[in-house]
Write an enzyme that holds these catalytic residues in place. Structure first.
Site, PDB file in Angstrom:
ATOM      1  N   LYS A  41     -11.997  -0.888   1.148  1.00 38.91           N
ATOM      2  CA  LYS A  41     -11.216  -0.065   0.222  1.00 38.91           C
ATOM      3  C   LYS A  41     -11.981   0.028  -1.103  1.00 38.91           C
ATOM      4  CE  LYS A  41      -7.315  -0.235   3.083  1.00 38.91           C
ATOM      5  NZ  LYS A  41      -6.348  -1.092   3.722  1.00 38.91           N
TER       6      LYS A  41
ATOM      7  N   SER B 223       0.795  -1.223   0.000  1.00 39.64           N
ATOM      8  CA  SER B 223       0.000   0.000   0.000  1.00 39.64           C
ATOM      9  C   SER B 223       0.829   1.276   0.000  1.00 39.64           C
ATOM     10  CB  SER B 223      -0.932   0.003   1.205  1.00 39.64           C
ATOM     11  OG  SER B 223      -0.203  -0.127   2.397  1.00 39.64           O
TER      12      SER B 223
ATOM     13  N   HIS C  47      -5.440  -3.991  -0.953  1.00 39.48           N
ATOM     14  CA  HIS C  47      -5.350  -2.980  -2.014  1.00 39.48           C
ATOM     15  C   HIS C  47      -5.423  -3.583  -3.411  1.00 39.48           C
ATOM     16  CE1 HIS C  47      -4.568   0.623   0.382  1.00 39.48           C
ATOM     17  NE2 HIS C  47      -4.047  -0.230   1.248  1.00 39.48           N
TER      18      HIS C  47
HETATM   19  C1  LIG Z   1      -6.124  -1.314   5.084  1.00 42.19           C
HETATM   20  C2  LIG Z   1      -5.466  -2.629   5.230  1.00 42.19           C
HETATM   21  C3  LIG Z   1      -5.933  -3.560   6.149  1.00 42.19           C
HETATM   22  C4  LIG Z   1      -7.034  -3.236   7.116  1.00 42.19           C
HETATM   23  O1  LIG Z   1      -8.277  -3.223   6.485  1.00 42.19           O
HETATM   24  P1  LIG Z   1      -9.510  -2.490   7.160  1.00 42.19           P
HETATM   25  O2  LIG Z   1     -10.654  -3.106   6.456  1.00 42.19           O
HETATM   26  O3  LIG Z   1      -9.374  -1.049   6.873  1.00 42.19           O
HETATM   27  O4  LIG Z   1      -9.482  -2.806   8.599  1.00 42.19           O
HETATM   28  C5  LIG Z   1      -5.329  -4.796   6.194  1.00 42.19           C
HETATM   29  N1  LIG Z   1      -4.302  -5.097   5.380  1.00 42.19           N
HETATM   30  C6  LIG Z   1      -3.812  -4.216   4.484  1.00 42.19           C
HETATM   31  C7  LIG Z   1      -2.675  -4.605   3.601  1.00 42.19           C
HETATM   32  C8  LIG Z   1      -4.379  -2.951   4.387  1.00 42.19           C
HETATM   33  O5  LIG Z   1      -3.893  -2.077   3.518  1.00 42.19           O
END
Ligand SMILES: *Cc1c(COP(=O)(O)O)cnc(C)c1O
Length: 396
Positions: free
Chosen positions: A243, A185, A213
């Site tokens: 996301k 990310s 992502h």
């Molecule tokens: C954002 C993210 C998470 C957490 O996800 P949420 O649904 O926002 O709790 C987990 N792993 C990665 C790689 C992320 O970028």
């Protein structure tokens, strides 16, 4: 207040502020779309993970409201008592189809999904090979499991192979897992899953991909595992619903056996209330949209490519992203924060990301273009980047 706590907070907060590492939160006064309002000003938003613009989609809002009218605002209990609504089951079927697996289990967030799933499968007798740039929730999930954590150099398959060989041949561990982000990310690079699968087969590693992502973004929207055609090879496909999917939640997709186990052993599934019905309905609508057409996906990539080309032409260092995630690497923490602040004053919201989220000295302003941005918005953003970049001496 305890005097010890008081001193601890004073000292540590001051230290963060002195180093320019204290993050000030600015509330958004309205929807998190391509333009956001902060302190009354409209800003071009390049900081949300709302890749496909689905967080504010009108159809999904209607589905959410209809489900609230039918089921209420809360699920009422944890999944294993009576918080499992029929639509949770429907959602899990849809997730399995979406990911090309036998079954899936959903969680309240991606973060707690990693806490849940890793520790349900791994324990103190095991070892986890973890890419050094993995997300915080993976690191915490690994720690919670009690397994030995072995850091693998970022995307380095030779290092992975050497450490896999050592771990499996040492006889010290029961199971050995390899865990990686599908799309990283902070840099936007895509995991070398074919390389990892090759090593995993050789040493019988459990493979776990966190595609937070990637889902909605890579593999024509189906994610990074699909992008490489490895649905049958990756044991645990984890993803978020917060996301590109635009709502909230997380899931693991895999074999029926794996999901049966997670349903009895993952603690947030047993001890934390289920995702509310409105969210479940909106998530299903989002998955349907992503599956039905690549229009939003294509627009996202077009916008990502456009922004990257524009920033590169201006002379910014945009790293090695292979996805729409577009870092603009500034370096020093305070300068990075100043850069982001000046962008906001000029009308672009692109958050600075500094240590400890990324290594010291690699501070960056990270841009997340979405399908909802127009070319005009991106052109305006590029003009502002040029102005601020020259002003602060980041570009010539
Ligand atoms: C954002 C993210 C998470 C957490 O996800 P949420 O649904 O926002 O709790 C987990 N792993 C990665 C790689 C992320 O970028």
């Amino acid at each position: 207040m305890s005097t010890i706590l008081n001193a601890f907070l004073d000292e540590n907060l001051q230290e963060l502020r002195d180093q320019g590492l204290y993050n000030e939160i600015e509330p958004v006064e309205g929807p998190n779309g391509p333009i956001i309002k902060i302190k009354g000003s409209d800003l071009i938003n390049l900081s949300s993970n709302n890749y496909l613009g689905l967080a504010t989609d009108e159809d999904l809002k209607k589905l959410n409201i209809a489900a609230v009218n039918k089921y209420g605002v809360g699920a009422g209990a944890v999944r294993t008592i009576n918080g499992t609504l029929d639509i949770h089951i429907e959602l899990e079927k849809k997730l399995a189809e979406f990911k090309g697996t036998e079954a899936a289990i959903s969680f309240q967030s991606g973060f707690n999904c990693n806490m849940a799933a890793i520790s349900a499968v791994m324990n103190k007798n095991d070892a986890i090979l973890s890419d050094e740039l993995n997300h915080a929730s993976i690191i915490d999930g690994c720690r919670l499991s009690g397994a030995k954590i072995i850091r693998v150099k970022h995307q380095d398959m030779d290092d992975l192979r050497a450490k896999a060989k050592e771990a499996t041949e040492s006889g010290l561990y029961g199971k050995v897992m390899y865990i990686t982000d599908g799309v990283f990310s902070m840099d936007g690079d895509i995991a070398n899953l074919p390389g990892a699968v090759k090593v995993a087969k050789e040493f019988d590693l459990i493979t776990y991909v966190d595609d937070a992502h990637g889902s909605g973004v890579t593999g024509k929207g189906k994610g990074t595992v699909k992008h490489f055609g490895l649905e049958k090879e990756i044991d645990m496909q984890m993803g978020t619903l917060s996301k590109a999917v635009g709502v909230v939640g997380g899931y693991v997709a895999g074999t029926q056996k794996l999901i049966d186990w997670l349903k009895v052993r993952s603690r947030p599934f047993l001890f934390s209330t289920a995702v509310p019905p409105g969210d479940v309905a909106a998530i299903m609508g989002a998955l349907d949209k992503i599956s039905a057409s690549t229009e939003l996906h294509d627009k996202l990539w077009e916008n990502g490519d456009y922004l990257k080309a524009g920033l590169k032409k201006l002379g910014f260092n945009i790293g090695n992203s292979e996805t729409p995630i577009t870092p603009c690497i500034i370096g020093e923490e305070k300068l990075t924060q100043q850069f982001s602040k000046r962008l906001a004053e000029e009308g672009v919201y692109a958050k600075s990301i500094v240590f400890p989220t990324v290594p010291k000295g690699t501070g960056r302003v990270r841009n997340m273009p979405t399908a909802a941005h127009t070319k005009e918005m991106l052109d305006d953003a590029l003009k502002i980047y040029e102005k601020v970049g020259k002003e602060l001496g980041v570009i010539q």
